[in-house]
Design a protein around this motif. Structure first.
Motif, mmCIF file in Angstrom:
data_model
loop_
_atom_site.group_PDB
_atom_site.id
_atom_site.type_symbol
_atom_site.label_atom_id
_atom_site.label_comp_id
_atom_site.label_asym_id
_atom_site.label_seq_id
_atom_site.Cartn_x
_atom_site.Cartn_y
_atom_site.Cartn_z
ATOM 1 N N GLU A 185 -46.745 -26.852 -35.149
ATOM 2 C CA GLU A 185 -47.666 -27.294 -36.201
ATOM 3 C C GLU A 185 -46.921 -27.818 -37.424
ATOM 4 O OE1 GLU A 185 -50.157 -23.875 -36.782
ATOM 5 O OE2 GLU A 185 -50.788 -23.898 -34.659
ATOM 6 N N ARG A 186 -45.719 -27.309 -37.650
ATOM 7 C CA ARG A 186 -44.921 -27.773 -38.794
ATOM 8 C C ARG A 186 -44.260 -29.119 -38.514
ATOM 9 N NH1 ARG A 186 -42.081 -23.475 -39.288
ATOM 10 N NH2 ARG A 186 -40.028 -24.147 -38.548
ATOM 11 N N PHE A 187 -43.829 -29.331 -37.263
ATOM 12 C CA PHE A 187 -43.080 -30.538 -36.930
ATOM 13 C C PHE A 187 -43.972 -31.710 -36.529
ATOM 14 C CE2 PHE A 187 -38.884 -28.325 -35.419
ATOM 15 C CZ PHE A 187 -38.688 -27.854 -36.698
ATOM 16 N N PHE A 188 -45.133 -31.419 -35.909
ATOM 17 C CA PHE A 188 -45.914 -32.474 -35.266
ATOM 18 C C PHE A 188 -47.368 -32.445 -35.726
ATOM 19 C CE2 PHE A 188 -42.665 -31.064 -32.167
ATOM 20 C CZ PHE A 188 -41.880 -32.202 -32.181
ATOM 21 N N ARG A 189 -47.987 -33.607 -35.671
ATOM 22 C CA ARG A 189 -49.399 -33.734 -36.038
ATOM 23 C C ARG A 189 -50.251 -33.482 -34.794
ATOM 24 N NH1 ARG A 189 -53.489 -37.565 -36.334
ATOM 25 N NH2 ARG A 189 -52.240 -38.905 -34.977
ATOM 26 N N VAL A 190 -50.638 -32.221 -34.605
ATOM 27 C CA VAL A 190 -51.508 -31.840 -33.485
ATOM 28 C C VAL A 190 -52.640 -30.971 -34.037
ATOM 29 C CG1 VAL A 190 -49.661 -31.946 -31.764
ATOM 30 C CG2 VAL A 190 -50.164 -29.767 -32.911
ATOM 31 N N SER A 191 -53.735 -30.912 -33.289
ATOM 32 C CA SER A 191 -54.864 -30.094 -33.704
ATOM 33 C C SER A 191 -54.489 -28.614 -33.656
ATOM 34 C CB SER A 191 -56.068 -30.352 -32.797
ATOM 35 O OG SER A 191 -57.149 -29.510 -33.151
ATOM 36 N N THR A 192 -55.015 -27.864 -34.592
ATOM 37 C CA THR A 192 -54.818 -26.416 -34.608
ATOM 38 C C THR A 192 -56.098 -25.666 -34.247
ATOM 39 O OG1 THR A 192 -55.331 -26.315 -36.981
ATOM 40 C CG2 THR A 192 -53.011 -26.602 -36.359
ATOM 41 N N ARG A 193 -57.138 -26.384 -33.857
ATOM 42 C CA ARG A 193 -58.405 -25.745 -33.525
ATOM 43 C C ARG A 193 -58.349 -25.111 -32.142
ATOM 44 N NH1 ARG A 193 -63.189 -29.819 -34.144
ATOM 45 N NH2 ARG A 193 -62.014 -30.808 -32.445
ATOM 46 N N ARG A 194 -58.993 -23.968 -31.996
ATOM 47 C CA ARG A 194 -59.006 -23.290 -30.693
ATOM 48 C C ARG A 194 -59.544 -24.214 -29.614
ATOM 49 N NH1 ARG A 194 -63.000 -19.007 -27.840
ATOM 50 N NH2 ARG A 194 -61.520 -18.165 -26.331
ATOM 51 N N GLU A 195 -60.620 -24.940 -29.904
ATOM 52 C CA GLU A 195 -61.253 -25.776 -28.883
ATOM 53 C C GLU A 195 -60.362 -26.930 -28.425
ATOM 54 O OE1 GLU A 195 -63.478 -26.798 -32.827
ATOM 55 O OE2 GLU A 195 -62.424 -25.076 -31.938
ATOM 56 N N ASP A 196 -59.255 -27.174 -29.135
ATOM 57 C CA ASP A 196 -58.319 -28.245 -28.778
ATOM 58 C C ASP A 196 -56.981 -27.706 -28.273
ATOM 59 O OD1 ASP A 196 -60.103 -30.239 -29.556
ATOM 60 O OD2 ASP A 196 -59.342 -30.285 -31.616
ATOM 61 N N THR A 197 -56.886 -26.415 -28.005
ATOM 62 C CA THR A 197 -55.600 -25.804 -27.659
ATOM 63 C C THR A 197 -55.676 -25.182 -26.267
ATOM 64 O OG1 THR A 197 -55.261 -25.300 -30.010
ATOM 65 C CG2 THR A 197 -53.817 -24.198 -28.429
ATOM 66 N N PHE A 198 -54.719 -25.560 -25.411
ATOM 67 C CA PHE A 198 -54.733 -25.152 -24.010
ATOM 68 C C PHE A 198 -53.335 -24.676 -23.595
ATOM 69 C CE2 PHE A 198 -57.202 -29.167 -24.575
ATOM 70 C CZ PHE A 198 -58.474 -28.604 -24.597
ATOM 71 N N VAL A 199 -53.270 -23.914 -22.493
ATOM 72 C CA VAL A 199 -51.991 -23.490 -21.943
ATOM 73 C C VAL A 199 -52.078 -23.528 -20.425
ATOM 74 C CG1 VAL A 199 -52.590 -21.007 -21.991
ATOM 75 C CG2 VAL A 199 -50.178 -21.714 -22.018
ATOM 76 N N ALA A 200 -50.979 -23.953 -19.783
ATOM 77 C CA ALA A 200 -50.904 -23.997 -18.323
ATOM 78 C C ALA A 200 -49.443 -23.861 -17.921
ATOM 79 C CB ALA A 200 -51.491 -25.301 -17.776
ATOM 80 N N GLY A 201 -49.221 -23.554 -16.643
ATOM 81 C CA GLY A 201 -47.852 -23.453 -16.164
ATOM 82 C C GLY A 201 -47.808 -23.282 -14.668
ATOM 83 N N LEU A 202 -46.609 -23.419 -14.109
ATOM 84 C CA LEU A 202 -46.411 -23.254 -12.675
ATOM 85 C C LEU A 202 -45.496 -22.071 -12.398
ATOM 86 C CD1 LEU A 202 -43.341 -24.295 -11.537
ATOM 87 C CD2 LEU A 202 -44.250 -26.459 -12.362
ATOM 88 N N SER A 203 -45.796 -21.353 -11.319
ATOM 89 C CA SER A 203 -44.970 -20.232 -10.854
ATOM 90 C C SER A 203 -44.771 -19.216 -11.976
ATOM 91 C CB SER A 203 -43.650 -20.765 -10.304
ATOM 92 O OG SER A 203 -42.992 -19.777 -9.551
ATOM 93 N N MET A 204 -43.538 -18.979 -12.433
ATOM 94 C CA MET A 204 -43.334 -18.084 -13.554
ATOM 95 C C MET A 204 -44.119 -18.547 -14.773
ATOM 96 S SD MET A 204 -39.766 -17.109 -15.560
ATOM 97 C CE MET A 204 -39.739 -18.640 -16.532
ATOM 98 N N GLY A 205 -44.237 -19.862 -14.939
ATOM 99 C CA GLY A 205 -45.015 -20.416 -16.040
ATOM 100 C C GLY A 205 -46.506 -20.182 -15.886
ATOM 101 N N GLY A 206 -46.996 -20.096 -14.640
ATOM 102 C CA GLY A 206 -48.385 -19.739 -14.423
ATOM 103 C C GLY A 206 -48.661 -18.317 -14.876
ATOM 104 N N TYR A 207 -47.704 -17.432 -14.591
ATOM 105 C CA TYR A 207 -47.788 -16.066 -15.110
ATOM 106 C C TYR A 207 -47.782 -16.074 -16.637
ATOM 107 C CZ TYR A 207 -45.956 -11.563 -16.713
ATOM 108 O OH TYR A 207 -45.753 -10.395 -17.400
ATOM 109 N N GLY A 208 -46.855 -16.835 -17.233
ATOM 110 C CA GLY A 208 -46.779 -16.898 -18.684
ATOM 111 C C GLY A 208 -48.044 -17.430 -19.322
ATOM 112 N N ALA A 209 -48.644 -18.452 -18.696
ATOM 113 C CA ALA A 209 -49.867 -19.035 -19.235
ATOM 114 C C ALA A 209 -51.010 -18.031 -19.219
ATOM 115 C CB ALA A 209 -50.237 -20.290 -18.444
#
Length: 244
Positions: free
Chosen positions: A96-120
């Motif tokens: 959020e400090r470096f880049f212009r991206v939305s901070t709203r919950r409805e605009d924030t997502f997480v996904a991943g594969l394998s170990m990253g799927g667990y992390g997500a």
């Protein structure tokens, strides 16, 4: 889309680290953001090297943040660094400090594969108010089982380094435990995809069953494929379409 390699110092890790970031190049409102997590043998460049994530995200005006966490299982390591603290607390603030991206919950997502799927899934279940949706592809979703029953020497050494004598089962590192105690109404939307030839399919089936038992809505699906990039390239498109 802009493809950015961002090298920065992580206070939590006391270490210089990197992330790959995709940013839409239009001048509209701050775009929605997907935190996209890598697998056990990958790094922050893997998604851009082995899939067409830039093209898929660009078509939706979606920013994508791909951090580096090594082989940490997105956990605070017993003999290592605090990667969970880095991921869940410091990283969003840096983005959020470096880049212009939305901070709203409805605009924030997480996904991943394998170990990253667990992390997500762990991030979404432990901090459900942050995300509108979370997805796992071929996730290593039953870490308690891995700790107890995976007898491969390299996996036993890895789990011992990350968790030492801490038992995963019944803790906040255990997704099945988190699902059992979750408030279904408070959770983000959840998606799961796994290949029918994937060696982790039984773990995915146990996660699906745990969600059903807890009354947690889960968009779950299986299809042809193994633990491989052709499957993940196909189904990250499924995930992105589902997010919107």
């Amino acid at each position: 889309m802009a493809l950015i390699r961002c090298d920065f110092f992580a206070e939590t890790l006391e270490l210089s680290t990197s992330m790959t970031v995709l940013l839409p190049d239009d001048d509209g409102p701050p775009p929605p953001v997907l935190y996209l997590l890598h697998g056990l043998t990958d790094d922050h460049t893997a998604w851009t090297r082995w899939t067409s994530i830039e093209r898929y995200a660009g078509g939706k005006g979606l920013a994508v943040v791909m951090p580096e966490v090594h082989r940490s299982f997105y956990a605070d390591e017993a003999y290592g660094m605090r990667f969970w603290k880095f991921l869940s607390d410091e990283l969003p603030k840096v983005v959020e400090r470096f880049f212009r991206v939305s901070t709203r919950r409805e605009d924030t997502f997480v996904a991943g594969l394998s170990m990253g799927g667990y992390g997500a899934m762990k991030w979404a279940l432990r901090d459900p108010s942050r995300f509108a949706a979370a997805a796992t592809l071929s996730g290593a979703l039953d870490l308690a089982y891995i700790q107890e029953y995976d007898l491969r020497p390299h996996m036993r050494a890895l789990v011992a380094r990350v968790f030492a004598d801490r038992e995963v089962a019944g803790t906040d590192e255990d997704l099945l435990h988190l699902i059992k105690g979750a408030d279904p109404a408070a959770l983000p939307r959840l998606m799961l995809r796994c290949g029918t030839e994937d060696h982790l399919i039984k773990q995915n089936e146990r996660f699906v069953a745990a969600c059903a038992a807890a009354g947690v809505d889960l968009d779950a699906g299986y299809g042809p494929g193994g633990h491989e990039w052709s499957f993940w390239d196909q189904h990250i498109q499924t995930v992105i379409d589902w997010l919107f």
